[in-house]
Structure formats: C-alpha cells, structure tokens
Design an enzyme around this catalytic site. Structure first.
Site, PDB file in Angstrom:
ATOM      1  N   HIS A 283      52.004  12.563  11.026  1.00 16.47           N
ATOM      2  CA  HIS A 283      50.878  12.508  11.965  1.00 16.47           C
ATOM      3  C   HIS A 283      49.881  11.421  11.567  1.00 16.47           C
ATOM      4  O   HIS A 283      49.877  10.964  10.421  1.00 16.47           O
ATOM      5  CB  HIS A 283      50.145  13.860  12.003  1.00 16.47           C
ATOM      6  CG  HIS A 283      50.848  14.890  12.843  1.00 16.47           C
ATOM      7  ND1 HIS A 283      51.912  15.616  12.379  1.00 16.47           N
ATOM      8  CD2 HIS A 283      50.624  15.294  14.121  1.00 16.47           C
ATOM      9  CE1 HIS A 283      52.332  16.434  13.334  1.00 16.47           C
ATOM     10  NE2 HIS A 283      51.578  16.257  14.406  1.00 16.47           N
TER      11      HIS A 283
ATOM     12  N   LYS B 113      44.189  13.900  11.173  1.00 18.69           N
ATOM     13  CA  LYS B 113      44.590  15.299  11.311  1.00 18.69           C
ATOM     14  C   LYS B 113      44.047  16.126  10.149  1.00 18.69           C
ATOM     15  O   LYS B 113      44.153  15.721   8.993  1.00 18.69           O
ATOM     16  CB  LYS B 113      46.120  15.398  11.366  1.00 18.69           C
ATOM     17  CG  LYS B 113      46.603  16.793  11.655  1.00 18.69           C
ATOM     18  CD  LYS B 113      48.057  16.820  12.076  1.00 18.69           C
ATOM     19  CE  LYS B 113      48.549  18.232  12.321  1.00 18.69           C
ATOM     20  NZ  LYS B 113      47.800  18.947  13.352  1.00 18.69           N
TER      21      LYS B 113
HETATM   22  P1  NAP Z   1      39.652  15.074  17.713  1.00 21.68           P
HETATM   23  O1  NAP Z   1      39.845  13.755  18.384  1.00 21.68           O
HETATM   24  O2  NAP Z   1      39.010  15.132  16.367  1.00 21.68           O
HETATM   25  O3  NAP Z   1      38.852  16.003  18.733  1.00 21.68           O
HETATM   26  C1  NAP Z   1      38.293  17.251  18.384  1.00 21.68           C
HETATM   27  C2  NAP Z   1      37.082  17.428  19.252  1.00 21.68           C
HETATM   28  O4  NAP Z   1      36.555  18.744  19.033  1.00 21.68           O
HETATM   29  C3  NAP Z   1      35.951  16.440  18.911  1.00 21.68           C
HETATM   30  O5  NAP Z   1      35.563  15.781  20.098  1.00 21.68           O
HETATM   31  C4  NAP Z   1      34.847  17.340  18.381  1.00 21.68           C
HETATM   32  O6  NAP Z   1      33.611  16.830  18.797  1.00 21.68           O
HETATM   33  C5  NAP Z   1      35.150  18.641  19.080  1.00 21.68           C
HETATM   34  N1  NAP Z   1      34.528  19.799  18.437  1.00 21.68           N
HETATM   35  C6  NAP Z   1      34.413  20.052  17.114  1.00 21.68           C
HETATM   36  N2  NAP Z   1      33.771  21.226  16.938  1.00 21.68           N
HETATM   37  C7  NAP Z   1      33.483  21.710  18.165  1.00 21.68           C
HETATM   38  C8  NAP Z   1      32.825  22.860  18.646  1.00 21.68           C
HETATM   39  N3  NAP Z   1      32.338  23.785  17.809  1.00 21.68           N
HETATM   40  N4  NAP Z   1      32.694  23.026  19.981  1.00 21.68           N
HETATM   41  C9  NAP Z   1      33.194  22.122  20.825  1.00 21.68           C
HETATM   42  N5  NAP Z   1      33.824  20.996  20.444  1.00 21.68           N
HETATM   43  C10 NAP Z   1      33.967  20.788  19.119  1.00 21.68           C
HETATM   44  O7  NAP Z   1      41.065  15.821  17.541  1.00 21.68           O
HETATM   45  P2  NAP Z   1      42.355  15.710  18.485  1.00 21.68           P
HETATM   46  O8  NAP Z   1      43.281  14.706  17.940  1.00 21.68           O
HETATM   47  O9  NAP Z   1      41.926  15.638  19.899  1.00 21.68           O
HETATM   48  O10 NAP Z   1      43.018  17.130  18.205  1.00 21.68           O
HETATM   49  C11 NAP Z   1      42.366  18.331  18.543  1.00 21.68           C
HETATM   50  C12 NAP Z   1      43.243  19.499  18.099  1.00 21.68           C
HETATM   51  O11 NAP Z   1      44.446  19.511  18.870  1.00 21.68           O
HETATM   52  C13 NAP Z   1      43.687  19.432  16.623  1.00 21.68           C
HETATM   53  O12 NAP Z   1      43.702  20.734  16.088  1.00 21.68           O
HETATM   54  C14 NAP Z   1      45.110  18.909  16.715  1.00 21.68           C
HETATM   55  O13 NAP Z   1      45.917  19.320  15.625  1.00 21.68           O
HETATM   56  C15 NAP Z   1      45.551  19.561  17.993  1.00 21.68           C
HETATM   57  N6  NAP Z   1      46.700  18.933  18.684  1.00 21.68           N
HETATM   58  C16 NAP Z   1      47.516  19.769  19.345  1.00 21.68           C
HETATM   59  C17 NAP Z   1      48.555  19.277  20.073  1.00 21.68           C
HETATM   60  C18 NAP Z   1      49.441  20.249  20.817  1.00 21.68           C
HETATM   61  O14 NAP Z   1      50.383  19.820  21.501  1.00 21.68           O
HETATM   62  N7  NAP Z   1      49.164  21.536  20.717  1.00 21.68           N
HETATM   63  C19 NAP Z   1      48.790  17.900  20.118  1.00 21.68           C
HETATM   64  C20 NAP Z   1      47.923  17.050  19.451  1.00 21.68           C
HETATM   65  C21 NAP Z   1      46.863  17.577  18.738  1.00 21.68           C
HETATM   66  P3  NAP Z   1      32.342  16.754  17.832  1.00 21.68           P
HETATM   67  O15 NAP Z   1      32.840  16.247  16.535  1.00 21.68           O
HETATM   68  O16 NAP Z   1      31.423  15.845  18.566  1.00 21.68           O
HETATM   69  O17 NAP Z   1      31.851  18.154  17.766  1.00 21.68           O
END
Ligand code: NAP
Length: 268
Positions: free
Chosen positions: A157, A161
């Site tokens: 990844h 992550k």
């Molecule tokens: P990312 O770019 O870091 O986005 C996470 C977002 O969550 C940020 O915008 C952050 O904003 C926000 N956040 C953090 N705390 C929060 C809260 N208390 N309330 C509301 N928003 C909050 O991460 P990403 O790459 O998009 O991945 C997100 C998640 O999806 C990870 O756990 C990843 O492992 C997972 N994922 C899953 C799949 C799947 O197919 N299931 C695929 C890819 C990724 P702020 O920092 O401004 O709060």
C-alpha cells in the site's frame, strides 16, 4: 418513483472520500448526498473544500450534529482506524446504517458491533475492500488454500496507510484459514536474524506489509507445493476501483437487518 437514499460521508475530504463524493453526484438519480463530516471543517461547501465547484452540501465537524440535523439513511465512513468504532456507535444510536470502508477495527470491536447491530436489527456493512477484483482474489485464494495449504500473503500500500496488515489481508487470511488444513510452514528451526523478516504470524502462515509512495492498494497471495507455485494478485491502480462496490453497498445496506463483514457476502 422510488425515494433517493440520503447519504452522509465521514472523511469526505480524504482520498477515498473525494471519490465517494464524485460517485454520489454521478448517481444522483439514486442517491442524495446530504452532508460531509470532517473533524476540522464546518459550514464549508464540500465541493469547494475538495477543490471544485460548490455543490450546496456542507461539511459539519461533529458526527452527532450531522446525523441529528440531516438524518441520512446511510453513513459512508472513510476515515481512520481511531475514529471508525466511535462513528459506528453514534450511527447505531441514531438508527443510521453505516457502510464502512475504513480498516483497522479489532476482532473484539467487530464482534461487539456485530452483536449490537443484530440486537438493534439495523443494517450495516463493513467492507475491508470494495474492489470486485479484490473480492475475487479472496475467493480464489480460499479455493486454492484447500489444495495448496502452504501460503504467504504480501500486501502493498501507499505510505500514508495507518494500519498494518491491511484489512484486505486480514480478511483474506480469515477465509484461507477456514479452507486450509493446518501445516508446518517453513523450517521448524528457522530464526530471524532481523526482527520481522518473516512477517506477521497468522494462524500458522505469514503476512507481509509493504508501504511505499506510488502504490495504491495491491495484494499477492503466494501458494507453494512440490515443484510448483501459484500466485494470485490484485492491483487497485486508482481509488475509482472501489466506487462500484461503495455504490452497491449503499443500496444493499438498506435491505439488511444486521451487520455484514465483507462485500463477498452480498454478491453472488
Ligand atoms: P485519508 O486520505 O487520510 O482520509 C481520511 C479522512 O478522514 C481525512 O480527510 C480526515 O480528515 C478524515 N477524518 C479523520 N478523523 C475524522 C473524524 N473524526 N470525523 C470525520 N472525518 C475524519 O485516507 P484514505 O486513503 O481516504 O482512506 C480512508 C480509510 O479507507 C482508511 O482506513 C483506508 O485504509 C480505507 N480504505 C478502504 C478501502 C476499501 O475498499 N474498503 C480502500 C482504500 C482505503 P481530517 O484529517 O481533516 O480530519
């Protein structure tokens, strides 16, 4: 005319969240995107906050407030391993059905949420991977493990992550364990001269996590037997790959009365 499903997105400014916003807007005949939830943004237009045109949907910085005011049918959670359990707790209290892509929930948290959503007869989906190709990789791996029990998982990844191993690797390992007979893998006397060299132990086999810039989400499952190997690999090369699965899960969760863990359980 059928009613549109009202959807909130927690983490709408994140990498996955932005793709989910686009997907909801592209399918506005089925979905009504009602609110974005972010820990830092409040009262800001979601479209503008993610660098586009205003879309008339704002960010709220508090989950309780967002669910009370906008009363969504579904909460899509794409946030962090530290926040997702609390978000599912709040969704349950508000009778809002979560579709969770966030990874990193512990087995204990999963069991607890599963029990409580079942008691409340409320639908929920936790999908460690929304990409159809990754679901197929998991299914093929479970099939192969029955005949080739010597196996190792390598997941790769991007370096932002937070959790390791990935949710997909853990889910794959669970499915392999259900299908595989226990065998002694590797040399019984093997020693690591550098800690972690053999990866994480999972029920008698190993999971290796690679983190590098430039990667998105990739996984290879390697099987070995006398005189042959089998490699099954899936690559998500863009986050768009996850969106058909998110779309499907939002519709499916409306017809559930319990928590489903893994998208493979809602597709044929
Ligand atoms: P990312 O770019 O870091 O986005 C996470 C977002 O969550 C940020 O915008 C952050 O904003 C926000 N956040 C953090 N705390 C929060 C809260 N208390 N309330 C509301 N928003 C909050 O991460 P990403 O790459 O998009 O991945 C997100 C998640 O999806 C990870 O756990 C990843 O492992 C997972 N994922 C899953 C799949 C799947 O197919 N299931 C695929 C890819 C990724 P702020 O920092 O401004 O709060």
């Amino acid at each position: 005319m059928t009613q549109k499903i009202k959807v909130a997105i927690a983490g709408a400014k994140g990498r996955m969240g932005q793709e989910a916003v686009k997907m909801l807007l592209e399918h506005d005949d089925k979905f009504k995107f009602v609110v974005g939830i972010d820990s830092k943004l409040d009262g800001v237009d979601v479209g503008e906050a993610i660098g586009g045109k205003p879309i008339g949907v704002t960010f709220v910085n508090d989950m309780e407030k967002a669910l009370s005011i906008y009363k969504p049918d579904v909460l899509v959670d794409l946030t962090t391993p530290h926040t997702v359990y609390k978000h599912m707790d709040i969704a349950l209290a508000h009778g809002v059905r979560p579709v969770v892509g966030t990874t990193g929930l512990s087995p204990e948290q999963l069991a607890d949420l599963s029990r409580r959503y079942k008691e409340a007869e409320l639908g929920a989906i936790i999908a460690p991977n929304f990409a159809i190709g990754a679901i197929l990789l998991m299914k093929f791996s479970a099939m192969a493990a029955k005949y080739m029990p010597h196996v190792e998982i390598i997941e790769l990844h991007h370096d932002k992550k937070l959790d390791a191993p990935s949710g997909t690797a853990i889910k794959t390992a669970e499915l392999i364990t259900q299908a595989r007979e226990q065998v002694q893998q590797g040399h019984p006397d093997e020693k690591e001269t550098h800690a972690g060299a053999r990866g994480a132990e999972y029920d008698g086999f190993r999971i290796h996590s690679v983190r590098l810039p430039g990667l998105v989400a990739h996984q290879e499952v390697l099987f070995g037997a006398v005189g042959q190997t089998l490699s099954i690999r899936h690559d998500s090369i863009s986050r768009e790959s996850f969106m058909p699965g998110v779309n499907m899960a939002i519709k499916a969760v409306m017809n559930l009365d319990h928590l489903v863990y893994g998208l493979e359980n809602i597709i044929d």
